[in-house]
Enzyme design. Structure first.
Site, PDB file in Angstrom:
ATOM      1  N   GLU A 213      12.586  -9.579   1.376  1.00  0.00           N
ATOM      2  CA  GLU A 213      11.829  -8.412   1.874  1.00  0.00           C
ATOM      3  C   GLU A 213      12.677  -7.159   1.643  1.00  0.00           C
ATOM      4  O   GLU A 213      13.857  -7.135   1.996  1.00  0.00           O
ATOM      5  CB  GLU A 213      11.585  -8.598   3.377  1.00  0.00           C
TER       6      GLU A 213
ATOM      7  N   HIS B  56      12.685  -2.846   2.056  1.00  0.00           N
ATOM      8  CA  HIS B  56      12.114  -1.558   2.465  1.00  0.00           C
ATOM      9  C   HIS B  56      13.039  -0.445   1.991  1.00  0.00           C
ATOM     10  O   HIS B  56      14.261  -0.539   2.160  1.00  0.00           O
ATOM     11  CB  HIS B  56      11.936  -1.480   3.979  1.00  0.00           C
TER      12      HIS B  56
ATOM     13  N   ARG C 207       5.046  10.880  -2.606  1.00  0.00           N
ATOM     14  CA  ARG C 207       4.747  10.621  -1.204  1.00  0.00           C
ATOM     15  C   ARG C 207       5.984  10.843  -0.334  1.00  0.00           C
ATOM     16  O   ARG C 207       7.025  10.237  -0.593  1.00  0.00           O
ATOM     17  CB  ARG C 207       4.331   9.150  -1.125  1.00  0.00           C
TER      18      ARG C 207
ATOM     19  N   ARG D 176      13.084   4.367  12.499  1.00  0.00           N
ATOM     20  CA  ARG D 176      11.851   5.166  12.496  1.00  0.00           C
ATOM     21  C   ARG D 176      11.005   4.825  13.740  1.00  0.00           C
ATOM     22  O   ARG D 176      11.558   4.460  14.769  1.00  0.00           O
ATOM     23  CB  ARG D 176      11.112   4.923  11.168  1.00  0.00           C
TER      24      ARG D 176
ATOM     25  N   TYR E 287      11.216   8.786   0.900  1.00  0.00           N
ATOM     26  CA  TYR E 287      11.154   7.779  -0.170  1.00  0.00           C
ATOM     27  C   TYR E 287      11.723   8.235  -1.510  1.00  0.00           C
ATOM     28  O   TYR E 287      11.774   7.437  -2.450  1.00  0.00           O
ATOM     29  CB  TYR E 287       9.699   7.319  -0.353  1.00  0.00           C
TER      30      TYR E 287
ATOM     31  N   ASN F 235       7.975  -5.737  -1.129  1.00  0.00           N
ATOM     32  CA  ASN F 235       7.897  -4.639  -0.160  1.00  0.00           C
ATOM     33  C   ASN F 235       6.427  -4.540   0.270  1.00  0.00           C
ATOM     34  O   ASN F 235       5.609  -3.937  -0.412  1.00  0.00           O
ATOM     35  CB  ASN F 235       8.365  -3.322  -0.776  1.00  0.00           C
TER      36      ASN F 235
ATOM     37  N   PRO G 278       0.790  -1.231   0.000  1.00  0.00           N
ATOM     38  CA  PRO G 278       0.000   0.000   0.000  1.00  0.00           C
ATOM     39  C   PRO G 278       0.824   1.285   0.000  1.00  0.00           C
ATOM     40  O   PRO G 278       1.862   1.364   0.669  1.00  0.00           O
ATOM     41  CB  PRO G 278      -0.827  -0.097   1.296  1.00  0.00           C
ATOM     42  N   ASN G 279       0.323   2.219  -0.756  1.00  0.00           N
ATOM     43  CA  ASN G 279       0.870   3.585  -0.871  1.00  0.00           C
ATOM     44  C   ASN G 279       2.157   3.664  -1.687  1.00  0.00           C
ATOM     45  O   ASN G 279       2.653   4.759  -1.950  1.00  0.00           O
ATOM     46  CB  ASN G 279       1.072   4.220   0.522  1.00  0.00           C
TER      47      ASN G 279
ATOM     48  N   ALA H 275       3.210  -0.929   4.754  1.00  0.00           N
ATOM     49  CA  ALA H 275       2.657  -0.929   6.122  1.00  0.00           C
ATOM     50  C   ALA H 275       2.171  -2.313   6.562  1.00  0.00           C
ATOM     51  O   ALA H 275       2.182  -2.621   7.762  1.00  0.00           O
ATOM     52  CB  ALA H 275       1.527   0.083   6.220  1.00  0.00           C
TER      53      ALA H 275
HETATM   54  C1  DQA Z   1       8.253   0.932   3.723  1.00  0.00           C
HETATM   55  C2  DQA Z   1       8.353   1.109   5.239  1.00  0.00           C
HETATM   56  C3  DQA Z   1       7.007   0.883   5.907  1.00  0.00           C
HETATM   57  O1  DQA Z   1       7.110   1.042   7.310  1.00  0.00           O
HETATM   58  C4  DQA Z   1       5.991   1.895   5.383  1.00  0.00           C
HETATM   59  O2  DQA Z   1       4.730   1.638   5.940  1.00  0.00           O
HETATM   60  C5  DQA Z   1       5.945   1.956   3.901  1.00  0.00           C
HETATM   61  C6  DQA Z   1       7.175   1.828   3.126  1.00  0.00           C
HETATM   62  C7  DQA Z   1       9.574   1.259   3.008  1.00  0.00           C
HETATM   63  O3  DQA Z   1       9.717   0.862   1.871  1.00  0.00           O
HETATM   64  O4  DQA Z   1      10.439   1.923   3.585  1.00  0.00           O
HETATM   65  O5  DQA Z   1       4.888   2.226   3.326  1.00  0.00           O
HETATM   66  O6  DQA Z   1       7.940  -0.419   3.445  1.00  0.00           O
END
Ligand code: DQA
Length: 140
Positions: free
Chosen positions: A95, A97, A17, A104, A22, A71, A9-10, A74
């Site tokens: 995985e 990120h 964003r 964080r 990011y 990835n 998501p997002n 959240a």
């Molecule tokens: C994320 C880190 C997560 O905590 C966050 O909710 C994201 C992006 C990252 O790529 O750094 O949406 O996965």
């Protein structure tokens, strides 16, 4: 070699964003660069804001593909279902990120995915995806 990239998501808003965290690049632009860098890899890309759709995609690619770069955004920190899906499939998952989740908020330190994945990469920006792909190639 077939590699699936799955974003949660997002991450469809990358480039717009929280650019201080990011970066400024939309994922589609980065994906084109990745495809050029690894011309022999057949990539699929899937992004969803919906947990169950991410589980469906993991199941879809999880028995035929050579690697999955995931990835879960959240959902990393909340989704038992995504962790269970990784455990249920055969294809190894890395995985990734973009940000350093350990630098964080505390809630980002919990991952339902890390323990089910072959490895995790965090805090290296979009390059994390490239390093994951390289690992799948080198391991063969
Ligand atoms: C994320 C880190 C997560 O905590 C966050 O909710 C994201 C992006 C990252 O790529 O750094 O949406 O996965």
């Amino acid at each position: 070699m077939r590699i699936a990239i799955i974003n949660g998501p997002n991450l469809n808003l990358l480039g717009k964003r929280e650019t201080d965290i990011y970066g400024n690049k939309p994922f589609e632009v980065y994906l084109d660069e990745l495809k050029k860098q690894f011309p022999d890899v057949a990539f699929t890309y899937f992004q969803s804001n919906i947990e169950g759709e991410l589980v469906d995609e993991l199941q879809r690619v999880g028995f035929e593909f050579d690697g999955i770069v995931l990835n879960p955004a959240a959902y990393t920190h909340t989704s038992v279902a995504i962790g269970d899906a990784i455990a249920a499939i055969k294809t190894p998952v890395i995985e990734v990120h973009i940000s350093n989740v350990h630098a964080r908020e505390d809630f980002r330190k919990l991952s339902h995915v890390s323990g089910k994945s072959v490895g995790s990469i965090f805090g290296l920006g979009m390059k994390g995806y490239e390093f994951a792909v390289r690992w799948f190639i080198d391991k063969n």
